[in-house]
Design a protein around this motif. Structure first.
Motif, short mmCIF file in Angstrom:
data_model
loop_
_atom_site.label_atom_id
_atom_site.label_comp_id
_atom_site.label_asym_id
_atom_site.label_seq_id
_atom_site.Cartn_x
_atom_site.Cartn_y
_atom_site.Cartn_z
N THR A 119 0.84 -1.20 0.00
CA THR A 119 0.00 0.00 0.00
C THR A 119 0.87 1.24 0.00
O THR A 119 1.81 1.35 0.78
N ARG A 120 0.54 2.18 -0.86
CA ARG A 120 1.28 3.44 -0.95
C ARG A 120 0.71 4.46 0.03
O ARG A 120 -0.50 4.65 0.11
N PHE A 121 1.62 5.13 0.73
CA PHE A 121 1.24 6.25 1.60
C PHE A 121 1.93 7.51 1.07
O PHE A 121 3.13 7.49 0.80
N THR A 122 1.17 8.58 0.96
CA THR A 122 1.72 9.83 0.43
C THR A 122 2.70 10.44 1.41
O THR A 122 2.44 10.47 2.62
N SER A 123 3.82 10.93 0.90
CA SER A 123 4.83 11.56 1.76
C SER A 123 4.23 12.79 2.45
O SER A 123 3.54 13.60 1.82
N GLY A 124 4.52 12.90 3.75
CA GLY A 124 4.07 14.06 4.51
C GLY A 124 2.63 14.01 4.96
O GLY A 124 2.15 14.89 5.65
N GLU A 125 1.89 12.97 4.56
CA GLU A 125 0.48 12.86 4.92
C GLU A 125 0.16 11.44 5.29
O GLU A 125 -0.48 10.75 4.52
N PHE A 126 0.55 11.00 6.45
CA PHE A 126 0.34 9.60 6.81
C PHE A 126 -1.12 9.36 7.15
O PHE A 126 -1.69 9.99 8.04
N ASN A 127 -1.75 8.47 6.40
CA ASN A 127 -3.18 8.17 6.55
C ASN A 127 -3.36 7.13 7.66
O ASN A 127 -3.20 5.93 7.43
N LYS A 128 -3.71 7.59 8.85
CA LYS A 128 -3.83 6.69 10.00
C LYS A 128 -4.98 5.70 9.83
O LYS A 128 -4.88 4.53 10.23
N GLU A 129 -6.09 6.16 9.23
CA GLU A 129 -7.23 5.26 9.04
C GLU A 129 -6.86 4.11 8.11
O GLU A 129 -7.25 2.95 8.33
N GLN A 130 -6.11 4.42 7.09
CA GLN A 130 -5.68 3.39 6.15
C GLN A 130 -4.75 2.38 6.83
O GLN A 130 -4.86 1.18 6.62
N ALA A 131 -3.86 2.90 7.67
CA ALA A 131 -2.94 2.03 8.39
C ALA A 131 -3.69 1.12 9.36
O ALA A 131 -3.39 -0.07 9.47
N MET A 132 -4.68 1.67 10.05
CA MET A 132 -5.45 0.86 11.00
C MET A 132 -6.25 -0.22 10.29
O MET A 132 -6.42 -1.32 10.80
N ALA A 133 -6.70 0.08 9.09
CA ALA A 133 -7.44 -0.93 8.32
C ALA A 133 -6.53 -2.06 7.88
O ALA A 133 -6.97 -3.22 7.79
N MET A 134 -5.25 -1.76 7.66
CA MET A 134 -4.29 -2.79 7.25
C MET A 134 -3.88 -3.69 8.41
O MET A 134 -3.57 -4.86 8.21
N GLN A 135 -3.84 -3.14 9.63
CA GLN A 135 -3.43 -3.88 10.81
C GLN A 135 -2.08 -4.60 10.63
O GLN A 135 -1.99 -5.83 10.75
#
Length: 395
Positions: A155-171
């Motif tokens: 999964t790609r995360f944009t630099s400088g904008e860490f998507n916490k909801e996306q990370a929590m969904a990945m677990q």
């Protein structure tokens, strides 16, 4: 007849059991053995291989009956409080509580990396497969990782904008972050509260090439690859020290300047910095060795320009790839000795179309190759067979 049939069935059963056993042996040998036991109980944990810091200042690892203790000694740029992690075998993680530590279940099976330098660590240990998320994916050089992006496995995360909801969904099992300001750590509290382990990797604060590369041992402790880490890092350190010893007897040391000015200021490397250590080990003279700064020094353009007129070699002049691009920055650079002799080198030989630079990936764990590059530039007679790998001479 009945007796013969019974014997035949008995032999057939025996051969079938033998076949299953042989296949079982073959399946077991197909997977590389872990350094720690595959199945653990509270009374049976045994860590067969260990790693310890020899060159790095930022971490310590100790081994105990049921866990490994990982201490990050300088986790943040503005704070020296130690972070303590207990690395506990996954099978017994719910039975072990080590006081005053954050627990991480091992081996880590899935990891979100927030710096391309983390990829150098996984690459050395042959575990790129554990990367399931990547911040700054556009700057990745590693071909295997880039292919996994295309396949949708990372999964790609944009630099400088860490998507916490996306990370929590990945677990993921672990989120590895680079220690900047200590206040930034609070941004990840919500992830920790959701059950995601968060670990600070502060290898970037190391001031020696071998110290930075030695953080591969931290990654090894997380995935039970201590034996492999000792083997590979040991070979790197041996070659680095061999090359360094070769420059100890050089008579003349070429004068070096580095970097490129920006908006009237010229940031050069401090005398106790990571880059200055490379220059010392490569047998260079450098105008700012006497500075005690471990980071960058802000200098006026004129102060560095004066040194540049005399410097034999100019390293890392911004993003330039040719002498014409250097001159386009400032016409006065044509007066530099290095410009006139053509001894201008940049660390962007391994640069892909999206801007990913392998200097910041594999270069982290292969300081011996970087040092060989610098020696080739400064004292080519010492490494006659070496070809530049991370550096290139500007046309």
């Amino acid at each position: 007849m009945i007796q013969r049939l019974s014997s035949f069935l008995h032999v057939r059963s025996f051969l079938l059991v033998l076949f299953v056993v042989i296949v079982g042996w073959g399946c077991q040998s197909a997977d590389p053995p872990q350094d720690s036991q595959q199945s653990a109980t509270v009374d049976s944990v045994r860590f067969s291989h260990q790693v310890h810091a020899k060159y790095a200042d930022g971490f310590q690892i100790s081994y105990h009956q049921n866990y490994k203790l990982l201490e990050i000694l300088k986790p943040f740029q503005d704070q020296v409080d130690t972070l303590r992690y207990s690395l506990v075998p996954r099978e017994i993680a719910d039975q072990i509580q080590v006081k005053n530590t954050e627990e991480i279940a091992i081996p880590v099976r899935s990891l979100i990396a927030t710096s391309t330098t983390h990829l150098g660590l996984t690459e050395m240990l042959n575990i790129n497969g554990i990367i399931t998320g990547m911040v700054g994916a556009e700057y990745v050089y590693n071909r295997q990782i880039r292919n996994r992006f295309k396949e949708g496995k990372i999964t790609r995360f944009t630099s400088g904008e860490f998507n916490k909801e996306q990370a929590m969904a990945m677990q993921p099992d672990l989120l590895m972050i680079s220690g900047g300001e200590s206040s930034q750590f609070d941004n990840y509290r919500v992830l920790m509260e959701s059950g995601i382990d968060v670990m600070v990797n502060s290898e970037w604060l190391e001031t020696t090439p071998l110290g930075k590369a030695e953080w591969v041992k931290v990654m090894a402790a997380l995935v039970n690859k201590e034996k492999l880490a000792n083997q590979k890092f040991g070979a790197v350190a041996k070659e680095y020290n061999r090359l360094k010893a070769a420059t100890d007897t050089v008579g003349q040391k070429p004068l070096v300047i580095n970097n490129m000015p920006y908006k009237g200021a010229w940031f050069v490397s401090g005398g106790d910095s990571f880059t200055a250590r490379y220059l010392k080990d490569a047998g260079a003279d450098y105008p700012w060795y006497s500075s005690s700064e471990t980071g960058g020094l802000r200098k006026d353009f004129e102060a560095v320009y004066e040194k540049g007129l005399q410097a034999d070699v100019w390293l890392n002049p911004g993003a330039t790839t040719s002498k014409e691009e250097v001159l386009a920055k400032d016409a006065r650079f044509k007066d530099f000795k290095s410009y006139q002799t053509g001894r201008i080198y940049n660390n962007n030989r391994r640069l892909n179309e999206s801007g990913g630079n392998d200097f910041w990936e594999s270069g982290v764990v292969h300081p011996e190759i970087l040092l060989a590059d610098l020696i080739k530039i400064l004292h080519p007679e010492l490494v006659p067979d070496h070809e530049l790998y991370y550096y290139q001479q500007l046309d």
